[in-house]
Design a protein around this motif. Structure first.
Motif, mmCIF file in Angstrom:
data_model
loop_
_atom_site.group_PDB
_atom_site.id
_atom_site.type_symbol
_atom_site.label_atom_id
_atom_site.label_comp_id
_atom_site.label_asym_id
_atom_site.label_seq_id
_atom_site.Cartn_x
_atom_site.Cartn_y
_atom_site.Cartn_z
ATOM 1 N N ASP A 1 53.393 77.270 64.772
ATOM 2 C CA ASP A 1 53.550 77.358 66.225
ATOM 3 C C ASP A 1 52.432 76.613 66.940
ATOM 4 O OD1 ASP A 1 55.821 78.862 65.906
ATOM 5 O OD2 ASP A 1 54.805 80.796 66.189
ATOM 6 N N GLN B 1 50.771 74.030 65.777
ATOM 7 C CA GLN B 1 50.991 72.591 65.625
ATOM 8 C C GLN B 1 52.118 72.097 66.530
ATOM 9 O OE1 GLN B 1 49.112 70.434 63.833
ATOM 10 N NE2 GLN B 1 47.777 72.194 63.446
ATOM 11 N N LYS B 2 53.130 72.921 66.727
ATOM 12 C CA LYS B 2 54.247 72.509 67.588
ATOM 13 C C LYS B 2 53.791 72.242 69.021
ATOM 14 C CE LYS B 2 58.127 74.817 65.247
ATOM 15 N NZ LYS B 2 59.143 75.895 65.359
ATOM 16 N N HIS C 1 59.090 65.821 71.047
ATOM 17 C CA HIS C 1 60.439 66.041 70.522
ATOM 18 C C HIS C 1 60.775 65.177 69.324
ATOM 19 C CE1 HIS C 1 60.835 62.515 73.148
ATOM 20 N NE2 HIS C 1 61.895 62.181 72.422
ATOM 21 N N GLN D 1 60.479 67.292 64.394
ATOM 22 C CA GLN D 1 61.141 68.583 64.273
ATOM 23 C C GLN D 1 60.534 69.352 63.091
ATOM 24 O OE1 GLN D 1 63.488 69.603 66.533
ATOM 25 N NE2 GLN D 1 62.924 67.670 67.559
ATOM 26 N N VAL D 2 60.399 70.652 63.281
ATOM 27 C CA VAL D 2 59.813 71.496 62.227
ATOM 28 C C VAL D 2 60.814 72.584 61.871
ATOM 29 C CG1 VAL D 2 57.896 72.970 61.538
ATOM 30 C CG2 VAL D 2 57.502 71.064 63.128
ATOM 31 N N SER E 1 54.127 63.829 60.695
ATOM 32 C CA SER E 1 54.491 63.931 62.108
ATOM 33 C C SER E 1 54.321 62.572 62.791
ATOM 34 C CB SER E 1 53.619 64.986 62.806
ATOM 35 O OG SER E 1 52.247 64.618 62.743
#
Length: 337
Positions: free
Chosen positions: A218, A220-221, A226, A229-230, A260
């Motif tokens: 979370d 890292q997100k 966009h 995607q994880v 990423s």
């Protein structure tokens, strides 16, 4: 093995079973009637001899290279044994034929030395066995302490490695003025609490480690757009399965570090499964950033060393790269078969 029950049982076996059976080989009934003092002295000497050997621990002296003490002790015991052969005959027996007297003395001498050799051999065999067990247990204790120290070292190396990477993430959010910065710091503080609350634990429930990985994902997100995607999939049938804390973070970090992108569509996949017998962890990511150096630093090496110490022969760790996709697969057999 001092004061160990097995040592006590061996002593009782010798005193109450072996020696009484050996003494029965003697003409006990006749000697009690005609040579009581000698018989009692011989029996007392045999028991004293046994416990002298047990207290002296000759194999240990030999391991310590105290050869002079060994020679002196054996010399003294042999001298006492020789003196016992001169134990006086009863006066009424001396009046017998000289050849009969000599024959009886010869039998007594053989008997004394026979018991000396029997007790010496038995005592040394027992003490040698105990000394071997002591050496084995001592080595196991040293090895256990060494393993514990190595595990502590590897965990200490993992924490700064994780902190450095995570602080870089927070620093990037601060520089960009992202409105996600506050949320990132909240998640980061939760991760820190986990790290230091589990710093002294060798194993933790799998559900705690999974929750920690979820918080890290979370976090890292928050810095990703966009294009990345994880997918985090967890299948935990038993959340209490014990696993080492922070054993997965290196692979998760690498997946985000090299998988990423801010301008190219890509997907990072993480899978965690756990039941009573098997713990499975997999990552898969496209290689979006080429490492400057071959390998991924100390993180994976430390992880392998921890696994080898904690699960020797009970784990498999595979990493491979094919068609621009990097994969990691870790399997741990929770219970030994």
């Amino acid at each position: 093995m001092k004061n160990h029950p097995i040592a006590l049982y061996i002593d009782l076996l010798f005193c109450l079973v072996i020696m009484p059976l050996a003494i029965r080989l003697l003409p006990v009934d006749r000697w009690i009637a005609t040579n009581t003092a000698f018989l009692l002295t011989l029996v007392a000497y045999v028991y004293v001899l046994y416990f002298v050997y047990r207290l002296a621990r000759l194999p240990k002296l030999f391991m310590q290279k105290k050869y002079l003490q060994i020679v002196l002790l054996l010399g003294i015991l042999a001298g006492v044994t020789e003196l016992l052969t001169y134990f006086p005959m009863p006066a009424e027996r001396i009046t017998d034929n000289i050849r009969q007297v000599e024959a009886r003395m010869h039998i007594r001498t053989q008997t004394i030395w026979f018991f000396f050799l029997i007790v010496t051999g038995f005592s040394l065999a027992i003490e040698l066995t105990f000394e071997l067990f002591r050496q084995i247990l001592s080595r196991q204790e040293v090895e256990a302490e060494k393993n514990k120290a190595e595990l502590a070292l590897y965990k200490a190396q993992i924490n700064p490695h994780f902190l450095f990477n995570t602080l870089n993430t927070l620093y990037a959010l601060v520089l960009s003025g992202s409105d996600k910065t506050e949320s990132a710091f909240v998640k980061f503080s939760g991760i820190l609490r986990y790290m230091y609350s589990q710093s002294s634990s060798e194993f933790i429930p799998a559900e705690q480690e999974v929750d920690y990985i979820r918080q890290y994902v979370d976090l890292q997100k928050l810095r990703l757009n966009h294009h990345t995607q994880v997918e985090l999939t967890t299948e935990i049938s038993n959340g209490q399965v014990p696993i080492p804390p922070m054993i997965l973070i290196t692979f998760v970090e690498n997946a985000f570090k090299y998988g990423s992108s801010a301008d190219t569509d890509c997907t990072i996949r993480l899978l965690i499964q756990a039941d009573e017998k098997l713990f499975l962890f997999q990552t898969e990511n496209a290689i979006m950033n080429i490492p400057k150096e071959k390998g991924h630093g100390i993180g994976i090496a430390n992880c392998r060393k921890r696994l080898e110490l904690l699960y020797p022969g009970r784990y498999t760790l595979q990493t491979d790269e094919a068609d621009g996709i990097y994969r990691v697969k870790l399997e741990i057999r929770i219970k030994e078969e």
